[in-house]
Design an enzyme around this catalytic site. Sequence first.
Site, mmCIF file in Angstrom:
data_model
loop_
_atom_site.group_PDB
_atom_site.id
_atom_site.type_symbol
_atom_site.label_atom_id
_atom_site.label_comp_id
_atom_site.label_asym_id
_atom_site.label_seq_id
_atom_site.Cartn_x
_atom_site.Cartn_y
_atom_site.Cartn_z
ATOM 1 N N ARG A 176 13.587 1.149 -5.796
ATOM 2 C CA ARG A 176 13.725 0.625 -4.430
ATOM 3 C C ARG A 176 14.777 1.348 -3.596
ATOM 4 N NH1 ARG A 176 13.462 -6.006 -4.574
ATOM 5 N NH2 ARG A 176 11.892 -6.249 -6.192
ATOM 6 N N TYR A 186 0.580 -3.629 17.142
ATOM 7 C CA TYR A 186 0.662 -3.019 18.463
ATOM 8 C C TYR A 186 1.031 -1.537 18.421
ATOM 9 C CZ TYR A 186 0.757 -7.883 20.012
ATOM 10 O OH TYR A 186 0.446 -9.195 20.240
ATOM 11 N N HIS A 216 2.349 -0.269 -3.186
ATOM 12 C CA HIS A 216 3.678 -0.895 -3.102
ATOM 13 C C HIS A 216 3.568 -2.414 -3.274
ATOM 14 C CE1 HIS A 216 7.919 -0.472 -2.147
ATOM 15 N NE2 HIS A 216 7.842 -1.471 -1.272
#
Length: 842
Positions: free
Chosen positions: A30, A120, A76
Amino acid sequence: MIEQNKEILSIEDEIKKSYLDYAMSVIICRAIPDIRDGLKPVHRRVIFAMHELNNIWNKNYLKSARIVGDVIGKYHPHGDSTVYDAIVRMAQEFSMRYVLIDGQGNFGSIDGDNAAAMRYTEVRLSRITSEVLYDLEKATVNWVDNYDGTEKIPEVLPSRIPNLLINGTSGIAVGIATNIPPHNIKEVINACIAFVENNNLTLEDLMKYINGPDFPTSGIIQGKSGILEAYKTGKGSFSLRAKHIIEQNKIKENDKIIITELPYQVNKARLMKKIVELVKQKKLYGIKELRDESDKDGLRIVIEIKRYESSEMILNNLFSHTQLEVIYTINMVAVEKGKPKTFNLKQIIEAFINQRIEVIKRRTLYDLKKIKKRKHLIEGLIIAISNLNSVIEIIKSASSFKDAKNKLINIKWKKNNLFKEIFIDSYLLTENQIKAIMDLRLHRLTSLESKNFIAEHKNILKKITTLKQILSSFDHLMGLIRKELIEISEKYGDNRKTTINSLGTEINTVDLINEEKMVVTVSRLGYAKIQPISVYQSQKRGGRGKLKLVTFKNEDENDNDVIEYLLVASTNDTILLFSDKGKMYWLKVYEIPQFSRNRNVRGKLLCSLLSLDANEKITAIIAINDEKRKKNNYIFFATALGKVKRTNMNQFDRHRNCGIIALNLEERDSLIGAAITYDKDNLIMLLASNGKSIYFKENEVRAMGRSAMGVQGMRLFSNNKVISLIIIKNNKTSQQKHYILTASEKGYGKRTILEEFTLRKRGGQGVIAMRVTKRNGNLVSAIKVKESDEIILITNRGKLIRTHVKEISCRTRNANVQGVKLIRLKKEEKLVSVVRLCKNIK
């Protein structure tokens, strides 16, 4: 302890093992990047997923939500927010020195605004990211299973750019963290090229190519020592300062500080909010207005300065109290071979070059294997064309494809002039060659096509030779790496954004101040200001004086605010301020605002410059320069009730904003004077409001601690109080005469030669220095002067007069001598103070 399957397990050991497993998982999977490609797993998976979708720099944008879905669905096993946050950061020009993702839409701002929702925004890989993925399909890296074993993903990307250095990284794992700053790609690649040419280069040699970090938001790095330490050890820190310009007005009005660049990762909106808070809390002074004028052309924060305030001083206060200057800490931790490790600069470059060597070797082997396969097929086709009639007859006579294959595979084809290079005596076709022959179209049998096959074969032989040279010659391999690095530098290289100030880590405020003599004044209500000494012109004794300092009506009392303390000091001197509570404060002269003599202003309240307690009042001030402060000197104190005390100055070295204890005072007592004594052989003179004086040796007062109350220096009666403390150097060899100038509240005074005052023991009542009468009034001031000196007299109405000492008559200490008029006073006007000016003050 618990029992499970007849085994005794230690809870301590089990927790330790589980914690270590979890910690390593966070570190490796990570938070910490791989040293080879400089990417954390989430970033690597995002880039790979976009590559798999062919979402590259010269293709159309795709919705971010599409990318996030692919990443969390295939590669992931975590939430979508972590993936989208990684995408957003890789697309932010103010976060990445070289953005890895080309974003379209709102991806946040330097003000800390959040990016728009993933539905968006649209993204595609940037052009430079193609270099990170370069040759991925050529077996250049190892492939591993994804989290559920249904897909294969690259263990690391075969990056052609030193991404760990050029983009940097930051991350916090369990018990370990990393913070690597971004750098300029041209500088880093130049260092890599130098290392390729000579791997024995020292760190100092590499520093000739890499000047230091290069942040996307520019800024100024103060000093190189912290950078050098970080490059040597992997850990270090340096000061990163905002870039600014100061627009100065000729008359010191409306000066502006304009911030054009911020330190890396500083939030502009929070910075401005912090400045406003500090101004409201009176921790920052002199700021009139703060505006954000940033637009599409760049960042611009305008800080307007109040009249007569020092813009340099305010700027340094901003650097000290806000994130206009930050300490950037470097901690170069990365994962190598599955283990976290701290690397220095040379080790990171070496790891990148080693990765390039490995990638190019594997790529070369892949290309060699592929081209050999093609060579093998071409050789079969050429044999078929050179024996075309025989091949056609065999195929025509065969009953099936299998029969034709068996007949062709068993024939030993003889060498001919068309293709001598294939074999020595005879040649057997393989199954792959036969299949290629059977798939051959008729138009490929023309003589032109035959020549093309022969030309291709010759070209293949040359390529094979080149590829074998790469594998067999280390110099040839390193030459190829160097060539590719030069291509990258020419393609993506740009100029530095961050400036490095190599002169030092800190700009001293004193260096920004022009040194000159100033008159420092403090009023009864605690207003302070400074004025150039040049504005005080000399006048004849007995004049009315000029209106230099304006008095103001105190709203809470039926009295005017008047000047109580006046001294002359350099702008770079330190003022020691002593309060009625026995505390001492430090203040630089240049920290006090400067005003014109004709301005109708009181100055600035000391409580806004110092952390004074409620109702605490300054009762004595002295000035000292840094050179004298470092010597083993003493501060001599005198109080209104006649107490004296001597304390070594080294006890006042610890400067605190809230002040430090200088002496303890009785309830009705107050400090009236403090002075620096530079020798052990000084003489002390105290003068009281009743006109009496006492003259004794300094060594009669033993050295005491800061908290001591002191001893009796002069015995007083009635409502009299000590008004002046004079330090006299006991220099018998001096040829210059010294005088004691005494002045009364009604403007009368005289100077008396020092020899007329006889030494006595401390603690006595003293002798008359100047007669106190109805004409004279009480004694208000007494100073030691020379005939060449000048003095400034100040009244309770703010009038000042500067005059020469030699114009004041020299009179005896006789009780009948009342003195001469020093200044003409109006009705109810009183003289309150006299200050000595040395002859060299202009």
